[in-house]
Design an enzyme around this catalytic site. Structure first.
Site, PDB file in Angstrom:
ATOM      1  N   TYR A   1      -1.628  -0.982  10.730  1.00 43.83           N
ATOM      2  CA  TYR A   1      -1.804  -1.229   9.298  1.00 43.83           C
ATOM      3  C   TYR A   1      -0.576  -0.777   8.500  1.00 43.83           C
ATOM      4  O   TYR A   1      -0.032  -1.539   7.690  1.00 43.83           O
ATOM      5  CB  TYR A   1      -3.054  -0.507   8.807  1.00 43.83           C
TER       6      TYR A   1
ATOM      7  N   SER B   1       0.845  -1.195   0.000  1.00 41.96           N
ATOM      8  CA  SER B   1       0.000   0.000   0.000  1.00 41.96           C
ATOM      9  C   SER B   1       0.877   1.239   0.000  1.00 41.96           C
ATOM     10  O   SER B   1       2.055   1.183   0.395  1.00 41.96           O
ATOM     11  CB  SER B   1      -0.892  -0.009   1.250  1.00 41.96           C
TER      12      SER B   1
END
Length: 223
Positions: free
Chosen positions: A104, A91
């Site tokens: 995350y 990401s």
């Protein structure tokens, strides 16, 4: 690589004690995997001090530990043939720490480190037939970041992302950042003073404000 790509996409939410049986079942049902796409991820989006221990552990199990187990299961066959393709979905938050994503973002950074280290291992030992593609997308409009309204660029549509990933695999691209404009901006993190970067993120892009609009869904993301 042929013109038809039909990868077997496996959930990386498997933990060590359970993965062996399920992966053996996959091999028995569909055969050995030639393209492995490690994609599964969860997000909670809370400030670090509000993250329960079980959420942190769950995020790591799904977002990065699962990569180890799936690669361990299928890499030997790829090494035996010196052929295959491993796709790691990380990401943009793995390139730039994000508000509310202490767990995350850390796992997405870990995905990048794992991918690049594995790439080095394979190439150093002559496994040049095993291709690896690292994908770092911006926010995708799947509902995972529901409520977030990014200011930099609009959320990406799932079909656009899927098409770009397939195209990157076909071209054996090593690193794919979506959209490409983000790839041009992220190096500023290393070139500009840290305080300037924070001011840009906070006052201009207003990343923290955007993430504060996150709407939680389901029990998986919250542990």
């Amino acid at each position: 690589m042929g013109s038809t790509i039909a990868p077997v996409i496996l959930s990386t939410s498997l933990i060590e004690k359970k993965y062996t049986e399920r992966l053996r079942q996959t091999i028995s049902e569909v055969g050995h995997v030639d393209i492995l796409v490690n994609n599964a991820a969860i997000v909670c989006c809370r400030p670090f001090w509000d993250l329960p221990d079980r959420v942190i552990q769950n995020t790591y199990n799904v977002n990065i530990i699962g990569h180890y187990w799936t690669v361990k299961a299928f890499l030997p066959y790829m090494m035996h043939r010196n052929n295959g393709h491993i796709v790691t979905i990380s990401s943009v938050t793995g390139m730039l720490g994000t508000y509310g994503c202490a767990d995350y973002s850390a796992t997405k950074y870990a995905c990048i480190g794992f991918h690049e280290s594995l790439f080095t291992d394979l190439k150093a030992h002559g496994y040049h037939g095993i291709q690896m593609t690292l994908v770092c997308p911006y926010y995708i409009n799947t509902g995972m970041f529901n409520g977030v309204r990014p200011r930099l660029v609009p959320m990406l549509e799932p079909q656009y992302v899927a098409d770009k990933i397939v195209d990157a695999v076909r071209k054996n691209e090593v690193w794919c950042v979506l959209p490409n404009s983000i790839r041009l901006l992220t190096p500023l993190k290393c070139l500009l003073p840290a305080k300037v970067c924070w001011e840009l993120m906070s006052r201009v892009i207003r990343g923290p404000d955007s993430m504060m609009m996150f709407e939680r869904r389901g029990c998986l993301a919250t542990g």
